[in-house]
Scaffold this active site. Sequence first.
Site, short mmCIF file in Angstrom:
data_model
loop_
_atom_site.label_atom_id
_atom_site.label_comp_id
_atom_site.label_asym_id
_atom_site.label_seq_id
_atom_site.Cartn_x
_atom_site.Cartn_y
_atom_site.Cartn_z
N LYS A 120 -35.32 40.39 31.32
CA LYS A 120 -36.60 40.62 31.99
C LYS A 120 -36.56 41.91 32.79
O LYS A 120 -37.49 42.74 32.72
CB LYS A 120 -36.94 39.45 32.91
CG LYS A 120 -38.30 39.59 33.58
CD LYS A 120 -38.57 38.47 34.56
CE LYS A 120 -37.79 38.69 35.85
NZ LYS A 120 -38.14 37.69 36.90
N ASP A 138 -42.21 37.01 33.12
CA ASP A 138 -41.80 36.29 34.33
C ASP A 138 -42.55 34.96 34.36
O ASP A 138 -43.18 34.55 33.38
CB ASP A 138 -42.07 37.13 35.58
CG ASP A 138 -43.55 37.31 35.87
OD1 ASP A 138 -44.40 36.92 35.02
OD2 ASP A 138 -43.88 37.82 36.96
#
Length: 225
Positions: A120, A138
């Site tokens: 991420k 997220d």
Amino acid sequence: MNPRRTRAIFERLRSRNPHPTTELEYSTPFELLVAVILSAQATDKSVNVATRRLFRDANTPQAILALGVEGLTPYVKSIGLYQGKAKNIVATCRRLIEEHGGAVPEDRSALESLPGVGRKTANVILNTAFGHPTLAVDTHVFRVANRTGLAHGADVRAVEDELLKHVPAEFLRDAHHWLILHGRYVCKARQPDCPTCPIADLCEYEEKTAPQAVASPRASRAKRR
């Protein structure tokens, strides 16, 4: 979700916010990297408060490495999990200096090899710092994608793969910013604000919330008697 509806969703999000970006404050790829590492399980607001002080005094790998963990800690101790994050940031600074000449690499595998950097975080850096058409998933993006029907997946990687497959290329550069902001301010976790949502008629969520009834002043007074 069919391609026409997907395109319509992103067209509306773009019309409301043509140039979305992260709410983390930064001026260089390195500052963004530090901010994103700090942002895990923390709000952007809390990170910005800490990094304003930190970047004023130390905003390069060399300067933060010179601080060391002990010197960095006072700047970041207001952020959750600060001890592990401080260790990772200092270790990352050392690696950047030793292996990349002090620069943040524009390469996924190199980024993911840095302490405290996962997929991420690497996606955020590649997209926001370097302009790659990729998506960082997220909790907000994961929720919005599944809830609206844009992409279904049991984990963040599955959602990322589905979004990359179905989001039209012209929207990929900004897609994760639109979805993050939409999840943060409209399609919220506990109760989505469906009555004000600009894509409510395109969304496949079956349990849309209704407008909140506003009591008249007379009714409010009667209730208090």
